[in-house]
Write a protein that holds these residues in place. Sequence first.
Motif, PDB file in Angstrom:
ATOM      1  N   ASP A  68       5.085 -10.038   4.227  1.00 23.01           N
ATOM      2  CA  ASP A  68       4.594 -11.408   4.317  1.00 23.01           C
ATOM      3  C   ASP A  68       5.570 -12.226   5.164  1.00 23.01           C
ATOM      4  N   ARG A  69       5.303 -13.496   5.332  1.00 19.47           N
ATOM      5  CA  ARG A  69       6.134 -14.310   6.232  1.00 19.47           C
ATOM      6  C   ARG A  69       7.563 -14.467   5.739  1.00 19.47           C
ATOM      7  N   SER A  70       7.773 -14.299   4.437  1.00 20.27           N
ATOM      8  CA  SER A  70       9.125 -14.401   3.897  1.00 20.27           C
ATOM      9  C   SER A  70       9.896 -13.093   4.029  1.00 20.27           C
ATOM     10  N   GLY A  71       9.204 -12.024   4.502  1.00 26.28           N
ATOM     11  CA  GLY A  71       9.858 -10.742   4.676  1.00 26.28           C
ATOM     12  C   GLY A  71       9.720  -9.803   3.503  1.00 26.28           C
ATOM     13  N   ARG A  72       8.952 -10.190   2.493  1.00 24.19           N
ATOM     14  CA  ARG A  72       8.737  -9.306   1.346  1.00 24.19           C
ATOM     15  C   ARG A  72       7.707  -8.234   1.686  1.00 24.19           C
ATOM     16  N   VAL A  73       7.900  -7.047   1.161  1.00 21.05           N
ATOM     17  CA  VAL A  73       6.976  -5.945   1.410  1.00 21.05           C
ATOM     18  C   VAL A  73       5.679  -6.184   0.649  1.00 21.05           C
ATOM     19  N   ARG A  74       4.573  -6.198   1.395  1.00 23.86           N
ATOM     20  CA  ARG A  74       3.245  -6.357   0.784  1.00 23.86           C
ATOM     21  C   ARG A  74       2.482  -5.037   0.713  1.00 23.86           C
ATOM     22  N   TRP A  75       2.841  -4.096   1.588  1.00 17.19           N
ATOM     23  CA  TRP A  75       2.208  -2.771   1.587  1.00 17.19           C
ATOM     24  C   TRP A  75       3.191  -1.767   2.174  1.00 17.19           C
ATOM     25  N   PHE A 128      10.403   2.506   9.584  1.00 17.81           N
ATOM     26  CA  PHE A 128      11.205   1.828  10.605  1.00 17.81           C
ATOM     27  C   PHE A 128      10.366   0.831  11.401  1.00 17.81           C
ATOM     28  N   ALA A 129       9.083   0.752  11.089  1.00 17.31           N
ATOM     29  CA  ALA A 129       8.167  -0.143  11.796  1.00 17.31           C
ATOM     30  C   ALA A 129       7.632  -1.176  10.807  1.00 17.31           C
ATOM     31  N   PHE A 130       7.638  -2.439  11.246  1.00 12.04           N
ATOM     32  CA  PHE A 130       7.188  -3.511  10.369  1.00 12.04           C
ATOM     33  C   PHE A 130       6.154  -4.378  11.077  1.00 12.04           C
ATOM     34  N   VAL A 131       5.204  -4.871  10.273  1.00  8.11           N
ATOM     35  CA  VAL A 131       4.210  -5.813  10.781  1.00  8.11           C
ATOM     36  C   VAL A 131       4.085  -6.929   9.758  1.00  8.11           C
ATOM     37  N   GLU A 132       4.035  -8.145  10.236  1.00  8.99           N
ATOM     38  CA  GLU A 132       3.820  -9.285   9.345  1.00  8.99           C
ATOM     39  C   GLU A 132       2.323  -9.541   9.236  1.00  8.99           C
ATOM     40  N   HIS A 133       1.851  -9.551   8.000  1.00  9.11           N
ATOM     41  CA  HIS A 133       0.410  -9.732   7.814  1.00  9.11           C
ATOM     42  C   HIS A 133       0.154 -10.367   6.465  1.00  9.11           C
ATOM     43  N   GLU A 134      -0.515 -11.500   6.476  1.00  8.24           N
ATOM     44  CA  GLU A 134      -0.882 -12.187   5.244  1.00  8.24           C
ATOM     45  C   GLU A 134      -2.345 -11.892   4.931  1.00  8.24           C
ATOM     46  N   LEU A 135      -2.657 -11.719   3.647  1.00  9.03           N
ATOM     47  CA  LEU A 135      -4.045 -11.530   3.261  1.00  9.03           C
ATOM     48  C   LEU A 135      -4.824 -12.792   3.578  1.00  9.03           C
ATOM     49  N   ARG A 186      -5.491  -0.810  -3.802  1.00 15.01           N
ATOM     50  CA  ARG A 186      -4.239  -1.341  -4.326  1.00 15.01           C
ATOM     51  C   ARG A 186      -3.077  -0.889  -3.453  1.00 15.01           C
ATOM     52  N   HIS A 187      -2.061  -1.748  -3.350  1.00 16.10           N
ATOM     53  CA  HIS A 187      -0.936  -1.491  -2.463  1.00 16.10           C
ATOM     54  C   HIS A 187       0.306  -1.106  -3.250  1.00 16.10           C
ATOM     55  N   PHE A 188       1.016  -0.095  -2.769  1.00 16.10           N
ATOM     56  CA  PHE A 188       2.371   0.131  -3.239  1.00 16.10           C
ATOM     57  C   PHE A 188       3.287  -0.874  -2.561  1.00 16.10           C
ATOM     58  N   THR A 189       4.232  -1.423  -3.313  1.00 14.01           N
ATOM     59  CA  THR A 189       5.228  -2.322  -2.755  1.00 14.01           C
ATOM     60  C   THR A 189       6.608  -1.934  -3.287  1.00 14.01           C
ATOM     61  N   THR A 190       7.629  -2.396  -2.603  1.00 12.73           N
ATOM     62  CA  THR A 190       9.011  -2.205  -3.045  1.00 12.73           C
ATOM     63  C   THR A 190       9.860  -3.203  -2.282  1.00 12.73           C
ATOM     64  N   SER A 191      11.157  -3.217  -2.521  1.00 14.46           N
ATOM     65  CA  SER A 191      12.048  -4.050  -1.707  1.00 14.46           C
ATOM     66  C   SER A 191      12.394  -3.290  -0.432  1.00 14.46           C
ATOM     67  N   ARG A 192      12.704  -4.010   0.620  1.00 14.12           N
ATOM     68  CA  ARG A 192      12.968  -3.362   1.909  1.00 14.12           C
ATOM     69  C   ARG A 192      14.138  -2.393   1.828  1.00 14.12           C
ATOM     70  N   ASP A 193      15.139  -2.714   0.989  1.00 10.95           N
ATOM     71  CA  ASP A 193      16.305  -1.842   0.920  1.00 10.95           C
ATOM     72  C   ASP A 193      16.050  -0.566   0.120  1.00 10.95           C
ATOM     73  N   ARG A 194      14.842  -0.449  -0.456  1.00  8.59           N
ATOM     74  CA  ARG A 194      14.501   0.761  -1.203  1.00  8.59           C
ATOM     75  C   ARG A 194      13.459   1.621  -0.493  1.00  8.59           C
TER      76      ARG A 194
END
Length: 273
Positions: A107-114, A191-198, A125-133
């Motif tokens: 999301d825009r704050s950098g939290r993992v949404r998927w 290693f690849a990230f995309v910002e995407h809000e529902l 349903r999406h799996f989520t975690t913290s970026r450092d994990r």
Amino acid sequence: MYDEVTNSVGVVVPYFRNPDAWRRSKRALDAQGVDQELIFVRDNSEDNVLYTAAINEGLTRFALQDRLPFVMALTQDAVLHAGALRSMVNVMQENPTVGIVAPVSLDRSGRVRWCGGSDALPWGRHFTTSRDRLPNAPYTTLWANGACLLICSRLVTDIGLMDDSMRFVFSDIDYSFRARQHGWEVVVCPFAFVEHELAGSSSAAPPWLQIIKLQDQIRFAEKWAFGEDYPRLAREAQRMSADRARELCLKARAQIDAWLQSGAMEPPGSPGT
């Protein structure tokens, strides 16, 4: 000098009346080094064919006609982070059995949404975690998030286009299931990230889109939940019995009737509107 990313990836973007979102997404896409001639924006603003049919136009153009090695499906509000496309292409080039690669969605704050696909039914349903994990190497997933997909053209020639009877949602899950059914791997690149809000896929979608989502849910359930491959393809298969799937479809049809009785309209830009 030949640049594999610039010259080997066609990008298809379903667009619908959101110039600000697309400008932001386009700036990030340009920064990836994509050849401008290989970006196909399917404008749904007047002729609204929705997500799946728009992606299929791009797959036909780039994978089946131009025969580029890779096609990226990217929604108009998906913003690629620096180096994302190159990282995804590297994963696919290094692994010939990989048919679909998806980035981690933030999301825009950098939290993992998927960071992987969990249950398919009743809704993805999406799996989520913290970026450092996140894992430190690419890993398989049951299904990939359609906001951003890198698709191998050999997969398209093998299994065909997306199932456009699922017009807006579930076609990404269905395509992932079909790929895996045919022996291809579906992989997340950490290693690849995309910002995407529902947005349209959320519960705040307008009534006409809620109807389409429910129709897609029914189609996916009828296609997979009663088949012999479902137990090995779907995480929720042990809980989603055939009776439960039938109940789900009946409930969805009842909700569709309720929306229609409330005067829900067809999508803007569709025939008759």
